[in-house]
Design an enzyme around this catalytic site. Structure first.
Site, mmCIF file in Angstrom:
data_model
loop_
_atom_site.group_PDB
_atom_site.id
_atom_site.type_symbol
_atom_site.label_atom_id
_atom_site.label_comp_id
_atom_site.label_asym_id
_atom_site.label_seq_id
_atom_site.Cartn_x
_atom_site.Cartn_y
_atom_site.Cartn_z
ATOM 1 N N HIS A 139 46.056 42.860 41.111
ATOM 2 C CA HIS A 139 45.243 41.969 40.509
ATOM 3 C C HIS A 139 43.983 42.947 39.973
ATOM 4 C CE1 HIS A 139 42.282 38.619 39.370
ATOM 5 N NE2 HIS A 139 43.456 37.842 39.427
ATOM 6 N N ASP A 216 43.956 42.261 49.896
ATOM 7 C CA ASP A 216 43.742 41.341 49.120
ATOM 8 C C ASP A 216 44.751 40.035 49.710
ATOM 9 O OD1 ASP A 216 43.523 39.355 47.128
ATOM 10 O OD2 ASP A 216 43.735 40.869 45.417
ATOM 11 N N GLN A 219 46.681 35.521 47.757
ATOM 12 C CA GLN A 219 48.126 34.962 47.493
ATOM 13 C C GLN A 219 48.589 34.629 48.814
ATOM 14 O OE1 GLN A 219 48.467 33.240 44.887
ATOM 15 N NE2 GLN A 219 47.218 34.074 43.255
ATOM 16 N N LYS A 242 42.442 28.740 46.188
ATOM 17 C CA LYS A 242 43.893 29.032 46.212
ATOM 18 C C LYS A 242 44.380 28.307 47.364
ATOM 19 C CE LYS A 242 43.482 33.230 43.515
ATOM 20 N NZ LYS A 242 43.756 32.999 42.367
ATOM 21 N N CYS A 380 45.866 38.408 35.110
ATOM 22 C CA CYS A 380 44.892 39.515 35.438
ATOM 23 C C CYS A 380 45.585 40.801 36.241
ATOM 24 C CB CYS A 380 43.842 38.954 36.451
ATOM 25 S SG CYS A 380 42.809 37.762 35.754
HETATM 26 N N1 PMP Z 1 43.536 38.897 44.024
HETATM 27 C C1 PMP Z 1 44.691 38.192 43.976
HETATM 28 C C2 PMP Z 1 46.191 38.600 44.278
HETATM 29 C C3 PMP Z 1 44.511 37.056 42.872
HETATM 30 O O1 PMP Z 1 45.767 36.267 42.765
HETATM 31 C C4 PMP Z 1 43.486 36.491 42.435
HETATM 32 C C5 PMP Z 1 43.284 35.336 41.571
HETATM 33 N N2 PMP Z 1 44.073 35.207 40.676
HETATM 34 C C6 PMP Z 1 42.354 37.255 42.934
HETATM 35 C C7 PMP Z 1 42.663 38.459 43.636
HETATM 36 C C8 PMP Z 1 40.882 36.965 42.454
HETATM 37 O O2 PMP Z 1 40.454 35.589 43.133
HETATM 38 P P1 PMP Z 1 39.321 34.891 42.883
HETATM 39 O O3 PMP Z 1 39.424 34.750 41.275
HETATM 40 O O4 PMP Z 1 39.462 33.596 43.500
HETATM 41 O O5 PMP Z 1 38.341 35.712 43.021
#
Ligand code: PMP
Length: 422
Positions: A139, A216, A219, A242, A380
């Site tokens: 991401h 990270d 997910q 999430k 993203c």
């Molecule tokens: N890493 C991953 C794998 C994600 O899916 C996301 C959110 N789509 C993020 C980081 C960022 O998370 P947040 O927007 O809650 O900071």
């Protein structure tokens, strides 16, 4: 053993009790509405999941009865708020099996967690000529901060490639690891592809070279069970929104010895021990990294969401979600004109797809008319789109409250899209 096998095989009696999805749905008031005259089918859980009533109630109890600032007050309300906030931190500790509650830093979400490590660890310890390894399926939150750091320091970003199924090539990872590597940062589960990465193996290989690893877990926290001690990761971050908690809640876990030698992230109140105009000394963990007033209601809500997950049985939820994903994969991939993007052997929650001759944004718009919420875009993860040579995908992402009937509704709506564009 794969992450899913480990959960399914090591939890006795999982099959004994069937998953009562209709009962579970009762816990989520948002699911009861209609959209465009159709029952809401919410399949955008990888972006943000829904919040159960118990979590809403816990947040509003704080606002109704406990609302005040934490840590600094000696009065009754402040003490109650502090107890609730710190209680949530202990729930997080147990949830990820951290050794010490002080290793769990509250942040706004995974993005802030990664940026905290970039500023606190990266800016202090990464120097010119050093290398940071990420993966091809990150991401942007786990790409851009490291790129910024590399630019600032004259360091180099290296990328573990993946195959056409969306699986990382571990031999290539081995070839990237060397004495210049100073950090590895990879996701546990890809939000664009659903791939579950073999992070335990990735961590072990990095540790052989003495390299710390950030996972990270944005997910993975909602869809797997997580044990940071078993993984032996050095940092692990998650986003509350999430995992059935409000926005603005999240955690970055770090091993004590690393957090202690890192620089603070933001400066301000609550993160200091003493301040004079000449010099400031910093508070101990976790306060050193929590400057200013945090999202108190949201973090208390995260604690309540963890209680909720424990009460429904996380392993059983994982098992059900895997079943649902398998059903959806078979059902959607059987539709002529649909191509799945991301077909790794080990996946969680996510079904990304494209439809021949239809832009994913049109797919998203037509599905919305049917009351079905999916995400259409690059998620993203633009490098993933570039790898698969697509501008975007439509992405259905599941939670344990989704049903096979909802997958059927998705399939029918996709068939409708194909009809409209044929
Ligand atoms: N890493 C991953 C794998 C994600 O899916 C996301 C959110 N789509 C993020 C980081 C960022 O998370 P947040 O927007 O809650 O900071």
């Amino acid at each position: 053993m794969s992450a899913i096998e480990k959960i399914l095989l090591e939890t006795p009696g999982l099959e004994d009790e069937p998953w009562d999805v209709e009962r579970i749905r009762e816990d989520f008031p948002v699911l009861k509405q209609t959209v465009n005259g159709k029952p809401l089918v919410y399949l955008d859980n990888a972006a943000s999941s829904q919040v159960p009533q118990v979590v809403i109630d816990r947040g509003s109890k704080y606002l109704r009865e406990e609302h005040s600032n934490i840590h600094r007050g000696v009065h009754y309300l402040s003490q109650r708020a502090t107890t609730a906030y710190e209680g949530a931190r202990e729930k997080v500790r147990r949830f990820i099996n951290a050794r010490d509650v002080r290793e769990c830093i509250f942040v706004r979400g995974a993005t802030e967690g990664i940026n905290l490590v970039m500023h606190g660890y990266g800016r202090k310890f990464i120097k010119e000529g050093d290398e940071i390894i990420i993966s091809a399926m990150e991401h942007h939150a786990n790409i851009v901060p490291w790129q910024m750091l590399c630019e600032e320091k004259g360091a180099r970003l290296r990328v573990i490639p993946m195959n056409e199924a969306g699986e990382l090539l571990l031999d290539e990872y081995d070839a990237l690891l060397n004495e210049r590597t100073k950090l590895v940062a990879v996701n546990h589960v890809s939000n664009a592809l659903g791939t579950i990465n073999p992070v335990k193996e990735i961590i072990a290989r990095a540790h052989k070279m003495g390299v710390p690893v950030l996972i990270d877990g944005a997910q993975s926290a909602p869809h797997l069970t997580v044990d940071v001690q078993d993984l032996d990761c050095d940092f692990y971050t998650l986003s509350g929104h999430k995992m059935f908690a409000p926005t603005g809640s999240g955690v970055i876990y770090g091993k004590t010895e690393l957090l202690e030698k890192m620089n603070p992230f933001q400066g301000g109140g609550d993160m200091i021990r003493t301040v004079t105009f000449e010099k400031t000394t910093y508070a101990g963990l976790p306060n050193k990294f929590e400057a200013g007033t945090p999202a108190i209601a949201s973090q208390i809500g995260l604690g309540a969401a963890i209680d909720y997950l424990n009460s429904i049985g996380r392993e059983r939820a994982v098992r059900y979600e895997q079943e649902l994903l398998r059903y959806a994969t078979e059902r959607i991939s059987a539709i002529e004109g649909v191509t799945l993007i991301g077909t790794a052997r080990e996946k969680a929650s996510v079904l990304s797809f494209i439809i021949e001759n239809v832009h994913p944004h049109d797919v998203g718009t037509i599905l919305d008319q049917e009351g079905i919420a999916v995400r259409a875009g690059h998620h993203c993860a633009q490098p993933v789109m570039q790898f698969f040579k697509v501008p975007a995908t439509a992405r259905a992402s599941f939670a344990f409250y989704n049903t096979k009937e909802e997958v059927d509704a998705l399939a029918h709506a996709i068939e409708k899209v194909i009809e409209v564009f044929s």
